[in-house]
Design a protein around this motif. Structure first.
Motif, PDB file in Angstrom:
ATOM      1  N   ALA A 110       0.839  -1.202   0.000  1.00  0.00           N
ATOM      2  CA  ALA A 110       0.000   0.000   0.000  1.00  0.00           C
ATOM      3  C   ALA A 110       0.877   1.256   0.000  1.00  0.00           C
ATOM      4  CB  ALA A 110      -0.937  -0.008   1.201  1.00  0.00           C
ATOM      5  N   ALA A 111       1.951   1.251   0.799  1.00  0.00           N
ATOM      6  CA  ALA A 111       2.850   2.401   0.848  1.00  0.00           C
ATOM      7  C   ALA A 111       3.558   2.602  -0.484  1.00  0.00           C
ATOM      8  CB  ALA A 111       3.871   2.221   1.973  1.00  0.00           C
ATOM      9  N   LEU A 112       4.011   1.513  -1.102  1.00  0.00           N
ATOM     10  CA  LEU A 112       4.694   1.645  -2.388  1.00  0.00           C
ATOM     11  C   LEU A 112       3.732   2.131  -3.459  1.00  0.00           C
ATOM     12  CD1 LEU A 112       7.197   1.504  -4.107  1.00  0.00           C
ATOM     13  CD2 LEU A 112       6.804  -0.952  -4.403  1.00  0.00           C
ATOM     14  N   ARG A 113       2.494   1.646  -3.462  1.00  0.00           N
ATOM     15  CA  ARG A 113       1.513   2.137  -4.437  1.00  0.00           C
ATOM     16  C   ARG A 113       1.290   3.640  -4.277  1.00  0.00           C
ATOM     17  NH1 ARG A 113      -1.513  -2.221  -2.740  1.00  0.00           N
ATOM     18  NH2 ARG A 113      -1.073  -4.027  -4.014  1.00  0.00           N
ATOM     19  N   GLU A 114       1.180   4.080  -3.039  1.00  0.00           N
ATOM     20  CA  GLU A 114       0.994   5.514  -2.798  1.00  0.00           C
ATOM     21  C   GLU A 114       2.224   6.295  -3.252  1.00  0.00           C
ATOM     22  OE1 GLU A 114      -0.619   9.124  -1.928  1.00  0.00           O
ATOM     23  OE2 GLU A 114      -1.634   7.202  -2.167  1.00  0.00           O
ATOM     24  N   LEU A 115       3.420   5.756  -3.009  1.00  0.00           N
ATOM     25  CA  LEU A 115       4.633   6.420  -3.477  1.00  0.00           C
ATOM     26  C   LEU A 115       4.660   6.487  -5.003  1.00  0.00           C
ATOM     27  CD1 LEU A 115       7.769   7.216  -2.303  1.00  0.00           C
ATOM     28  CD2 LEU A 115       8.115   5.509  -4.068  1.00  0.00           C
ATOM     29  N   LEU A 116       4.243   5.417  -5.664  1.00  0.00           N
ATOM     30  CA  LEU A 116       4.204   5.426  -7.132  1.00  0.00           C
ATOM     31  C   LEU A 116       3.257   6.512  -7.629  1.00  0.00           C
ATOM     32  CD1 LEU A 116       4.139   1.571  -7.823  1.00  0.00           C
ATOM     33  CD2 LEU A 116       6.106   3.117  -8.028  1.00  0.00           C
ATOM     34  N   ASN A 117       2.118   6.675  -6.964  1.00  0.00           N
ATOM     35  CA  ASN A 117       1.187   7.744  -7.338  1.00  0.00           C
ATOM     36  C   ASN A 117       1.830   9.113  -7.146  1.00  0.00           C
ATOM     37  OD1 ASN A 117      -0.980   6.078  -8.099  1.00  0.00           O
ATOM     38  ND2 ASN A 117      -1.669   5.885  -5.994  1.00  0.00           N
ATOM     39  N   ARG A 118       2.538   9.292  -6.047  1.00  0.00           N
ATOM     40  CA  ARG A 118       3.208  10.577  -5.782  1.00  0.00           C
ATOM     41  C   ARG A 118       4.321  10.831  -6.798  1.00  0.00           C
ATOM     42  NH1 ARG A 118       2.576  12.861   0.015  1.00  0.00           N
ATOM     43  NH2 ARG A 118       0.685  11.764   0.640  1.00  0.00           N
ATOM     44  N   ALA A 119       5.047   9.781  -7.163  1.00  0.00           N
ATOM     45  CA  ALA A 119       6.110   9.932  -8.162  1.00  0.00           C
ATOM     46  C   ALA A 119       5.507  10.344  -9.506  1.00  0.00           C
ATOM     47  CB  ALA A 119       6.899   8.634  -8.294  1.00  0.00           C
ATOM     48  N   ALA A 120       4.413   9.713  -9.892  1.00  0.00           N
ATOM     49  CA  ALA A 120       3.745  10.072 -11.152  1.00  0.00           C
ATOM     50  C   ALA A 120       3.269  11.525 -11.100  1.00  0.00           C
ATOM     51  CB  ALA A 120       2.587   9.113 -11.427  1.00  0.00           C
ATOM     52  N   ALA A 121       2.689  11.931  -9.979  1.00  0.00           N
ATOM     53  CA  ALA A 121       2.212  13.310  -9.834  1.00  0.00           C
ATOM     54  C   ALA A 121       3.364  14.311  -9.899  1.00  0.00           C
ATOM     55  CB  ALA A 121       1.454  13.460  -8.512  1.00  0.00           C
ATOM     56  N   ALA A 122       4.573  13.867  -9.524  1.00  0.00           N
ATOM     57  CA  ALA A 122       5.764  14.733  -9.584  1.00  0.00           C
ATOM     58  C   ALA A 122       6.404  14.717 -10.972  1.00  0.00           C
ATOM     59  CB  ALA A 122       6.779  14.297  -8.530  1.00  0.00           C
ATOM     60  N   GLY A 123       5.765  14.031 -11.925  1.00  0.00           N
ATOM     61  CA  GLY A 123       6.266  14.007 -13.297  1.00  0.00           C
ATOM     62  C   GLY A 123       7.262  12.909 -13.607  1.00  0.00           C
TER      63      GLY A 123
END
Length: 169
Positions: A110-123
């Protein structure tokens, strides 16, 4: 609560709770770079832990080019996940640790999925990670998050492309 997490950027507010979890539920070598200090969680090692995390308060555009997050589950800090810019534009490297009591509950994925979403949002376009073949927990989390794994001389290199939908499971 199983598998439900929130990521909070590591700051002065959650740094001490993060250190408390590390001291109670992890080995120093699992949560920070090696330092010259007495074995175990000596005062010098605790200070180095704080300094290591404070150095990244500037985030992806700061001096360390690293953004660290406290992993929060059930209102408690249970570990840390980070992303650090790589030399290749659009690529960040990640690493994570969870306290022993938080493992095996789906919180890592769950934490890694959220990090992946944040990374995508950061471009970012790609997130990479490295682990060892015998780190079953990390391998499981990476697979659950759609990582392509390849063995590189005894290390497992993981790559997660952010151009496609992230796995839900």
């Amino acid at each position: 609560m199983t598998g439900s997490v929130r990521l909070e950027p590591v700051d002065e507010q959650n740094l001490e709770p993060l250190l408390s979890v590390a001291v109670a539920e992890a080995e120093p070598a699992d949560v920070m770079p090696p330092v010259e200090a007495p074995a175990g969680w000596s005062q010098a090692r605790r200070d180095a832990f704080r300094d290591f995390h404070r150095a990244s308060f500037g985030g992806l555009d700061g001096p360390t080019r690293t953004l660290m997050f406290a992993v929060v589950a059930g209102g408690e800090v249970v570990g840390m996940v980070r992303m650090a810019r790589c030399d290749t534009p659009g690529v960040v490297e990640t690493g994570m640790w969870l306290g022993r009591s938080a493992r095996g509950q789906g919180l890592g994925a769950a934490a890694l999925r959220e990090l992946l979403n944040r990374a995508a949002a950061a471009g970012m376009r790609t997130v990479v990670a490295e682990t060892t073949p015998d780190n079953a927990g990390a391998v499981s989390v990476l697979r659950k998050c759609g990582a392509k794994l390849r063995d590189e001389g005894g290390k497992l290199h993981a790559e997660m492309c952010l151009d496609s939908a992230l796995p839900i499971r």
